[in-house]
Design an enzyme around this catalytic site. Structure first.
Site, mmCIF file in Angstrom:
data_model
loop_
_atom_site.group_PDB
_atom_site.id
_atom_site.type_symbol
_atom_site.label_atom_id
_atom_site.label_comp_id
_atom_site.label_asym_id
_atom_site.label_seq_id
_atom_site.Cartn_x
_atom_site.Cartn_y
_atom_site.Cartn_z
ATOM 1 N N GLU A 205 42.366 41.096 41.000
ATOM 2 C CA GLU A 205 42.428 39.637 40.970
ATOM 3 C C GLU A 205 43.673 39.120 40.262
ATOM 4 O OE1 GLU A 205 38.670 38.387 39.408
ATOM 5 O OE2 GLU A 205 37.600 39.198 41.130
ATOM 6 N N LYS A 334 28.865 32.853 46.609
ATOM 7 C CA LYS A 334 29.770 33.555 47.523
ATOM 8 C C LYS A 334 29.143 33.504 48.913
ATOM 9 C CE LYS A 334 31.356 37.133 44.212
ATOM 10 N NZ LYS A 334 31.021 38.476 43.666
HETATM 11 P P1 PGA Z 1 33.776 41.500 44.206
HETATM 12 O O1 PGA Z 1 34.006 41.154 42.687
HETATM 13 O O2 PGA Z 1 34.384 40.428 45.042
HETATM 14 O O3 PGA Z 1 34.447 42.833 44.372
HETATM 15 O O4 PGA Z 1 32.290 41.570 44.416
HETATM 16 C C1 PGA Z 1 33.920 39.863 42.166
HETATM 17 C C2 PGA Z 1 32.715 39.671 41.283
HETATM 18 O O5 PGA Z 1 31.973 40.620 40.975
HETATM 19 O O6 PGA Z 1 32.441 38.558 40.875
HETATM 20 ZN ZN ZN Z 2 30.514 39.400 39.605
#
Ligand code: PGA
Ligand code: ZN
Length: 423
Positions: A205, A334
């Site tokens: 990130e 998400k």
């Molecule tokens: P991921 O990580 O997109 O690899 O799931 C982000 C998170 O855990 O918030």
């Molecule tokens: Zn997370």
């Protein structure tokens, strides 16, 4: 035929920030076209929608030709002729089409659902955030910046996945981004001087990975020093995505942390000490993704925001379970964890109705597509986490800056003062 009537649905295999295949879906109507790229997590929870991969020789099995074929051969015929502005009925159709014995792929579903949303916005000539949020959409989210990375998103030794700084003293996203960027540069100077040049290499990130640092408290100390050096004392709080399932051992029911094996109760004690010693405002996935009970205990005992990512998987049924247990007080949001925009919005509404905060989140795998920034504003979420550097992260900030400028005086910044997280 309505001018928003879907004429074509197409998909292509493209590449994300990790050079891994993902889908780009395009939905055409006479009044406008919508296109969306699909993100993909690395530290995926067990309860997420299926991420359909080809499993053949190409891209070590990670190709998405099957998912592309599902969009074009199975989904497109069912959607052509439907109204792109009827998001709920389009999403219901996707859900009905999804045969558990021969799944379409959550990635195919998410791509189509988001491209339909974009097509609806284009057909009604509105920015995406306003199309989703209506005339009142005006809340620009407060960003959580993952300045130091660990866990599965980085090659370092830190057990926690994200050590975030939160510019709680900022009055706008423009100010928040500037302040966080200055702290990021300062932190770069500090980690380079103390842990060597290689510490400037960044994780998934775009946060630093200081060489040899393996204690979350050291990461927080470094961040606070950078904050102080910038003269921002008290203007930043700290937060973490622990992603605790990564260091949980189901057999013994313990967590491997700092050379010890901690019981859930001992880990809770560790968080209590952390919250005493640091200006900690938010903890994400502090326990294993199925441990609602200890998460509820922590939520009760600590005066911090407790965010469920793998715990809830943006799934209304799992969030309902959390609400019933008192586990957590915030939903990490998400879209691709659940599939359709409709289901994800339903999870956000369920959260809000029950006094839970909503934090909109990127995935570690994504493209520079900026629907995330728009959806955060449209949802009224008040919080976003979208990494730090790298184009697929900074584009989200650029889009938020654009929306904030477009809204002018109408924009307000950050979560509501009477909510779970009151900076
Ligand atoms: P991921 O990580 O997109 O690899 O799931 C982000 C998170 O855990 O918030
Ligand atoms: Zn997370």
């Amino acid at each position: 035929m309505s001018t928003a009537s879907i004429e074509a649905v197409d998909a292509r295999e493209i590449l994300d920030n990790r050079l891994e295949p993902t889908l780009r879906v395009t939905v055409e109507t006479p009044a406008g076209t919508g296109q969306a790229d699909v993100p993909r997590g690395r530290s995926r929870g067990d309860h997420e929608a299926l991420d359909l991969r080809d499993g053949d020789d190409r891209y070590r099995g990670r190709g998405v030709r099957c998912a592309v074929a599902n969009v074009e051969e199975r989904i497109a015929p069912a959607l052509v002729g439907r109204d792109a502005t009827a998001q709920r009925s389009v999403d219901a159709c996707l859900t009905d089409l999804n045969d558990p014995d021969d799944p379409l792929g959550g990635n195919a579903i998410t791509g189509v659902s988001l491209a339909v949303l974009r097509a609806g916005a284009a057909a009604t000539d509105q920015p995406l955030y306003r199309y989703l949020g209506g005339a009142d959409a005006h809340v620009i989210p407060l960003p959580f910046f993952d300045l130091i990375e660990g866990g599965e998103l980085a090659g370092g030794g830190l057990p926690f996945q994200e050590h975030q700084v939160v510019p709680v003293g900022a009055d706008s996203v423009a100010e928040a981004v500037r302040m966080a960027a200055e702290v990021y540069y300062e932190l770069g100077d500090i980690v380079r001087a103390e842990y060597g040049e290689a510490s400037l290499n960044v994780g998934a990130e775009g946060g630093y990975v200081p060489t040899g640092v393996d204690d979350p408290r050291t990461a927080f100390d470094l961040e606070l020093r950078a904050v102080e050096a910038c003269g921002y004392d008290g203007e930043f709080a700290l937060a973490a995505d622990v992603a605790a399932s990564q260091f949980y051992d189901a057999e013994t029911g313990t967590y491997a942390l700092l050379g010890e094996r901690l019981s859930p109760g001992e880990l809770l004690g560790f968080y209590e000490n952390l919250a005493d010693a640091y200006p900690l405002v938010s903890l994400e996935d502090p326990f294993d993704q199925d441990d609602f009970a200890t998460t509820a205990d922590l939520t009760d005992r600590l005066d911090v925001q407790v965010v469920g990512d793998d715990l809830f998987a943006t799934t209304p049924a799992r969030l309902r379970r959390g609400i019933d247990h008192g586990a957590g007080n915030a939903l990490l949001w998400k879209v691709n964890q659940v599939g359709t925009v409709t289901d994800a919005v339903e999870a956000a509404r369920l959260a809000t109705r029950n006094g839970y905060a909503v934090q909109v989140s990127e995935r570690s795998g994504q493209t520079p597509d900026t629907w995330l920034a728009d959806l955060a504003v449209g949802l009224d979420a008040g919080q976003i986490k979208t990494g730090v550097t790298r184009g697929e992260r900074t584009e989200q900030y650029n889009r938020l800056l654009e929306i904030e400028a477009e809204l002018g005086d109408a924009a307000t910044f950050g979560p509501p003062a009477d909510g779970v997280f009151d900076p």
